[in-house]
Design a protein around this motif. Structure first.
Motif, PDB file in Angstrom:
ATOM      1  N   VAL A  26       0.860  -1.180   0.000  1.00 39.57           N
ATOM      2  CA  VAL A  26       0.000   0.000   0.000  1.00 39.57           C
ATOM      3  C   VAL A  26       0.897   1.229   0.000  1.00 39.57           C
ATOM      4  O   VAL A  26       1.959   1.232   0.623  1.00 39.57           O
ATOM      5  N   LEU A  27       0.482   2.270  -0.726  1.00 38.38           N
ATOM      6  CA  LEU A  27       1.245   3.513  -0.740  1.00 38.38           C
ATOM      7  C   LEU A  27       0.302   4.695  -0.780  1.00 38.38           C
ATOM      8  O   LEU A  27      -0.845   4.579  -1.204  1.00 38.38           O
ATOM      9  N   THR A  28       0.801   5.811  -0.297  1.00 41.87           N
ATOM     10  CA  THR A  28       0.075   7.076  -0.397  1.00 41.87           C
ATOM     11  C   THR A  28       0.918   7.984  -1.276  1.00 41.87           C
ATOM     12  O   THR A  28       2.133   8.051  -1.117  1.00 41.87           O
ATOM     13  N   GLY A  35      -7.767  11.766   6.199  1.00 46.12           N
ATOM     14  CA  GLY A  35      -8.282  10.422   5.982  1.00 46.12           C
ATOM     15  C   GLY A  35      -7.292   9.431   5.407  1.00 46.12           C
ATOM     16  O   GLY A  35      -7.621   8.252   5.255  1.00 46.12           O
ATOM     17  N   MET A  36      -6.079   9.871   5.090  1.00 48.51           N
ATOM     18  CA  MET A  36      -5.111   8.922   4.523  1.00 48.51           C
ATOM     19  C   MET A  36      -4.744   7.841   5.533  1.00 48.51           C
ATOM     20  O   MET A  36      -4.663   6.665   5.165  1.00 48.51           O
ATOM     21  N   VAL A 119      -3.081   1.856  -4.193  1.00 51.48           N
ATOM     22  CA  VAL A 119      -2.616   3.236  -4.298  1.00 51.48           C
ATOM     23  C   VAL A 119      -3.680   4.145  -3.706  1.00 51.48           C
ATOM     24  O   VAL A 119      -4.832   4.141  -4.153  1.00 51.48           O
ATOM     25  N   LEU A 120      -3.284   4.919  -2.690  1.00 47.87           N
ATOM     26  CA  LEU A 120      -4.191   5.871  -2.049  1.00 47.87           C
ATOM     27  C   LEU A 120      -3.783   7.278  -2.467  1.00 47.87           C
ATOM     28  O   LEU A 120      -2.646   7.678  -2.231  1.00 47.87           O
ATOM     29  N   SER A 125      -2.153  10.569  -8.620  1.00 45.43           N
ATOM     30  CA  SER A 125      -1.755   9.258  -8.096  1.00 45.43           C
ATOM     31  C   SER A 125      -2.449   8.139  -8.844  1.00 45.43           C
ATOM     32  O   SER A 125      -1.840   7.129  -9.191  1.00 45.43           O
ATOM     33  N   LEU A 126      -3.736   8.328  -9.101  1.00 39.88           N
ATOM     34  CA  LEU A 126      -4.494   7.289  -9.781  1.00 39.88           C
ATOM     35  C   LEU A 126      -4.145   7.216 -11.268  1.00 39.88           C
ATOM     36  O   LEU A 126      -4.177   6.143 -11.860  1.00 39.88           O
TER      37      LEU A 126
END
Length: 140
Positions: A26-28, A35-36, A119-120, A125-126
């Motif tokens: 998982v990554l930010t 909220g992350m 991916v958050l 990012s998306l």
């Protein structure tokens, strides 16, 4: 009438288990937003309930490129939702926009046995995650 014995190897549950990943990352990415940490916690706790190991990628896509992963067992995300930002940190990296950068990320994920990527983030990012999906053979 007797019901035929079910072979556990052919049951739907067994087939689904064989397809599900055993280790994910998982990554930010992008800028911090409220909220992350709650989202990270949700991913980790849901995965733990399904018997899936989670590795956190430090500093977003940069962590994928440089192999900076941190194991995230269920207890590691206790008491994080009230903190701002993201425990995994975030960064913007142009290197991920290059083919050699993404190839290195793929290599690091495979080396660690990662079978799925979460991916958050938001738009940028998306978009990066979508581009990456075409280059890797795992769910993103």
């Amino acid at each position: 009438m007797d019901e035929p014995a079910r072979n556990p190897e052919t049951s739907e549950t067994a087939r689904r288990a064989a397809r599900s990943p055993r280790r994910i990352s998982v990554l930010t990415a992008g800028g911090d937003s409220p909220g992350m940490n709650a989202a990270i916690r949700s991913v980790v706790r849901t995965a733990a309930g399904a018997g899936i190991e989670v590795l956190g990628s430090q500093r977003g896509f940069e962590g994928l490129i440089y192999g900076n992963f941190e194991p995230l067992p269920g207890r590691s995300v206790s008491n994080i939702i009230q903190h701002g930002g993201t425990i995994l940190e975030t960064s913007r990296t142009r290197e991920f926009n290059t083919e050699p950068g993404r190839a290195r990320a793929v290599e690091n994920l495979r080396y660690r046995g990662v079978q799925g990527l979460v991916v958050l983030g938001v738009v940028g990012s998306l978009a990066a995650a979508r581009a990456f999906m075409g280059e890797i053979t795992m769910p993103v």
